[in-house]
Design a protein around this motif. Structure first.
Motif, short mmCIF file in Angstrom:
data_model
loop_
_atom_site.label_atom_id
_atom_site.label_comp_id
_atom_site.label_asym_id
_atom_site.label_seq_id
_atom_site.Cartn_x
_atom_site.Cartn_y
_atom_site.Cartn_z
N THR A 145 0.83 -1.21 0.00
CA THR A 145 0.00 0.00 0.00
C THR A 145 0.86 1.25 0.00
N CYS A 146 1.92 1.26 0.81
CA CYS A 146 2.81 2.42 0.86
C CYS A 146 3.49 2.63 -0.49
N LEU A 147 3.93 1.54 -1.11
CA LEU A 147 4.57 1.65 -2.42
C LEU A 147 3.58 2.12 -3.47
N TYR A 148 2.36 1.64 -3.40
CA TYR A 148 1.34 2.01 -4.38
C TYR A 148 1.03 3.51 -4.30
N ALA A 149 1.02 4.06 -3.10
CA ALA A 149 0.76 5.50 -2.94
C ALA A 149 1.80 6.32 -3.68
N GLY A 150 3.06 5.95 -3.55
CA GLY A 150 4.11 6.67 -4.27
C GLY A 150 4.01 6.48 -5.77
N LEU A 151 3.70 5.27 -6.19
CA LEU A 151 3.61 4.96 -7.61
C LEU A 151 2.47 5.70 -8.29
N THR A 152 1.28 5.66 -7.70
CA THR A 152 0.13 6.25 -8.38
C THR A 152 0.20 7.77 -8.41
N LEU A 175 3.19 0.05 -14.73
CA LEU A 175 1.91 -0.65 -14.78
C LEU A 175 2.07 -2.09 -14.32
N ARG A 176 3.19 -2.71 -14.66
CA ARG A 176 3.45 -4.06 -14.18
C ARG A 176 3.62 -4.07 -12.67
N VAL A 177 4.32 -3.06 -12.13
CA VAL A 177 4.49 -2.96 -10.68
C VAL A 177 3.14 -2.75 -10.02
N ALA A 178 2.30 -1.88 -10.60
CA ALA A 178 0.98 -1.63 -10.03
C ALA A 178 0.17 -2.91 -9.95
N ALA A 179 0.19 -3.70 -11.03
CA ALA A 179 -0.56 -4.96 -11.02
C ALA A 179 -0.05 -5.88 -9.91
#
Length: 322
Positions: free
Chosen positions: A158-165, A179-183
């Motif tokens: 979740t923490c990584l996703y916040a930075g990514l998005t 996009l691969r990381v997000a998936a």
């Protein structure tokens, strides 16, 4: 300073874990989701390995409301309570100046690490893991965790996703790898819909009035940038009177939509005649040299810097450098 890789960083942090050591993770001033998400993700992973971890960012601004909801908040300490451990890791800070007063803790560490994706970063640690090809620092932290053999759980993801998005503009300018990381992160169990709402689509009602006031006074200079155009807006203390500082951060993504301008700028007041300047470009203009000329940095199409003085003079200095 040594240019390093994710495996170099992983080896150092694994030794800290094996030795039951302690690590300080430092995020940059006026923290966004990439610096905090990266810091908390790394902190949660190390905490799970038995490392004594502290995560901090310099004041005086408080953490944005949405970021206070991220997992791992137990690891956050205020600057006054920061111990300063033998290993210090800077995440998403393009220069040591972005650490503010916490730079002393970074400099005093026995081992210092920089993890960052800003093209303007000169490197300032013992190990500099800097990759401008990455969309966000969170992706680089994920590489480190993979090299450490850390198994992702929903909190770290979740923490990584916040930075990514956030650093990909909700994936509007994401590279295929992002996009691969997000998936991968969503597969772990991240609530992508819920976090998109928190990070992008939640504002107090008074935000509407601020946006109306600021956009109503925005200016367009079609002759700037060799005729490619500049659009700019000013968010002064009056506009932000009843709002926290992070509510001004969304303005540049509205201003940049002007079809007639290649470059967008938003001037945000942070003190008496003190301003932070957010820059965005669409296609042809590289913003890094412009931001560097004013003491800042960033990416080719997203950069920033700080300036001081009457707003007319601050605007004029930017226009002269375009």
């Amino acid at each position: 300073m040594t240019a390093g890789s994710s495996s170099d960083v992983a080896a150092l942090l694994r030794r800290a874990a094996d030795d039951a050591g302690a690590v300080t993770i430092l995020c940059h001033m006026r923290p966004d989701a990439d610096t905090i998400g990266s810091g908390l993700a790394l902190g949660l992973a190390l905490d799970g390995l038995g490392v004594d971890v502290e995560v901090a960012f310099p004041g005086p601004e408080e953490l944005p409301a949405a970021l206070r909801e991220l997992p791992g908040s137990k690891l956050l300490v205020g600057p006054a309570h920061l111990v300063g451990q033998p290993v210090a890791v800077s995440v998403d800070a393009a220069s040591v100046a972005r650490l503010g007063a916490l730079d002393a803790h970074f400099g005093a560490a026995e081992h210092s690490v920089v993890i960052d994706h800003h093209a303007s970063n000169p490197g300032f640690g013992d190990i500099d893991f800097i990759d401008p090809a990455a969309d966000c620092t969170a992706e680089l932290v994920l590489r480190v965790l993979d090299d450490m053999g850390v198994e992702l759980d929903v909190d770290i993801a979740t923490c990584l996703y916040a930075g990514l998005t956030t650093d990909t503009g909700s994936f509007r300018w994401a590279r295929p790898e992002s996009l691969r990381v997000a998936a991968r992160l969503l597969d772990v169990g991240v609530d992508g819909r819920g976090w998109s709402r928190r990070l992008f689509d939640t504002h107090p009602f008074s935000w509407f009035g601020m946006v109306s006031q600021v956009l109503g006074a925005a200016q367009l200079d079609r002759t700037a940038c060799g005729g490619e155009g500049l659009v700019y807006a000013v968010v002064d203390a009056t506009a932000l009177a009843d709002l926290s500082w992070e509510e001004s951060e969304s303005i540049v993504d509205i201003v940049r939509t002007a079809a007639e301008a290649e470059v967008a700028a938003v001037f945000k007041q942070v003190g008496a005649e003190r301003w932070t300047v957010s820059l965005r470009s669409k296609n042809t203009v590289d913003l890094v040299p412009i931001a560097r000329a004013h003491g800042g940095g960033g990416h080719r199409h997203a950069s920033g810097y700080s300036d001081a003085g009457p707003i007319d003079e601050v605007i004029a200095r930017l226009r002269d450098s375009l």
